[in-house]
Design a protein around this motif. Sequence first.
Motif, PDB file in Angstrom:
ATOM      1  N   LYS A  16     -41.220  22.205  33.974  1.00 13.04           N
ATOM      2  CA  LYS A  16     -40.847  22.234  32.567  1.00 13.04           C
ATOM      3  C   LYS A  16     -39.349  22.484  32.415  1.00 13.04           C
ATOM      4  O   LYS A  16     -38.668  22.920  33.346  1.00 13.04           O
ATOM      5  N   ARG A  17     -38.852  22.220  31.242  1.00 14.40           N
ATOM      6  CA  ARG A  17     -37.440  22.442  30.946  1.00 14.40           C
ATOM      7  C   ARG A  17     -37.229  23.883  30.487  1.00 14.40           C
ATOM      8  O   ARG A  17     -37.990  24.403  29.676  1.00 14.40           O
ATOM      9  N   TYR A  18     -36.199  24.516  31.016  1.00 11.87           N
ATOM     10  CA  TYR A  18     -35.882  25.905  30.678  1.00 11.87           C
ATOM     11  C   TYR A  18     -34.574  25.966  29.892  1.00 11.87           C
ATOM     12  O   TYR A  18     -33.734  25.071  30.000  1.00 11.87           O
ATOM     13  N   HIS A  19     -34.427  27.048  29.134  1.00 13.13           N
ATOM     14  CA  HIS A  19     -33.201  27.244  28.366  1.00 13.13           C
ATOM     15  C   HIS A  19     -32.093  27.835  29.234  1.00 13.13           C
ATOM     16  O   HIS A  19     -30.912  27.576  29.010  1.00 13.13           O
ATOM     17  N   TYR A  33     -30.969  28.899  33.436  1.00 16.45           N
ATOM     18  CA  TYR A  33     -31.207  28.810  34.873  1.00 16.45           C
ATOM     19  C   TYR A  33     -30.317  29.839  35.566  1.00 16.45           C
ATOM     20  O   TYR A  33     -29.086  29.795  35.442  1.00 16.45           O
ATOM     21  N   ALA A  75     -28.367  23.774  28.766  1.00 16.54           N
ATOM     22  CA  ALA A  75     -28.842  24.989  29.421  1.00 16.54           C
ATOM     23  C   ALA A  75     -27.726  25.996  29.654  1.00 16.54           C
ATOM     24  O   ALA A  75     -26.556  25.632  29.813  1.00 16.54           O
ATOM     25  N   ASP A  85     -38.759  34.512  29.187  1.00 17.41           N
ATOM     26  CA  ASP A  85     -39.802  33.503  29.053  1.00 17.41           C
ATOM     27  C   ASP A  85     -39.251  32.081  29.065  1.00 17.41           C
ATOM     28  O   ASP A  85     -39.999  31.136  29.314  1.00 17.41           O
ATOM     29  N   THR A  86     -37.966  31.931  28.790  1.00 18.46           N
ATOM     30  CA  THR A  86     -37.356  30.598  28.802  1.00 18.46           C
ATOM     31  C   THR A  86     -36.339  30.466  29.935  1.00 18.46           C
ATOM     32  O   THR A  86     -35.459  29.614  29.901  1.00 18.46           O
ATOM     33  N   THR A  87     -36.491  31.335  30.953  1.00 21.39           N
ATOM     34  CA  THR A  87     -35.527  31.382  32.052  1.00 21.39           C
ATOM     35  C   THR A  87     -36.214  31.101  33.387  1.00 21.39           C
ATOM     36  O   THR A  87     -37.326  31.569  33.646  1.00 21.39           O
ATOM     37  N   LEU A  88     -35.538  30.349  34.242  1.00 26.33           N
ATOM     38  CA  LEU A  88     -36.002  30.092  35.604  1.00 26.33           C
ATOM     39  C   LEU A  88     -35.008  30.706  36.583  1.00 26.33           C
ATOM     40  O   LEU A  88     -33.803  30.517  36.461  1.00 26.33           O
ATOM     41  N   ASP A 109     -40.284  33.139  35.772  1.00 21.10           N
ATOM     42  CA  ASP A 109     -40.625  32.044  36.668  1.00 21.10           C
ATOM     43  C   ASP A 109     -39.616  31.958  37.813  1.00 21.10           C
ATOM     44  O   ASP A 109     -38.418  32.212  37.629  1.00 21.10           O
TER      45      ASP A 109
END
Length: 212
Positions: free
Chosen positions: A2-5, A7, A104, A161-164, A182
């Motif tokens: 999935k795409r993250y906001h 990285y 990002a 929650d929007t971070t890898l 994640d």
Amino acid sequence: MKRYHTYLFDFDYTLADSSKGIVICFRNVLERHRHTGISDEQIKRTIGKTLVDSFSILTGIGDEAILEEYRKEYVKEADRFMTANTRLFPETVSVLQALKEKGANIGIISTKYRYRIMELAKDTVPEGIIDLIVGGEDVKTAKPSPEGVFLALENLGTDKDTTLYIGDSIVDAETAQAAGMDFAGVLHGATTAEELEAYPHVAIMKDLTELL
């Protein structure tokens, strides 16, 4: 994937191969103090840990004063040898650029000193791509403590929650797990896919291009 906001990347063996410089610096300190029989592979397996922990693992020494002296000697060696012996992986800049073009946030979380990473990045990564670097001098507790990750999230104004989190080592997997975010492993380093797969992950990647 999935795409993250946001990285967040580890540095050594994730974005760059600094193993040559690291081995030189460790070996200079170890041989100065007559620690022999330590292989390059043993040294490389400690990449991602703090210098104090690495020297303790390699020598078996537990005396904090001795380990701190070794750390100081390593830093002096690194001032001479590290940047000249560090190279970004071939896909690093293009992947970072592509992620940035998609809007990002890009951060680096490392046990390496921030100024050392900045020294390399200023000549190899276009300005404006990296939003934040959290180095070893910026935290009280090193990875796998999530302190550096949380500091990055706060400064970037984003959430877990929007971070890898992307890294190459067990320390990185443990960091992401401790932060509750994640994790994607990359097989640039000495850690195997099987070792990384033992931890929660969204991907185990051959290289960074799989982020795209």
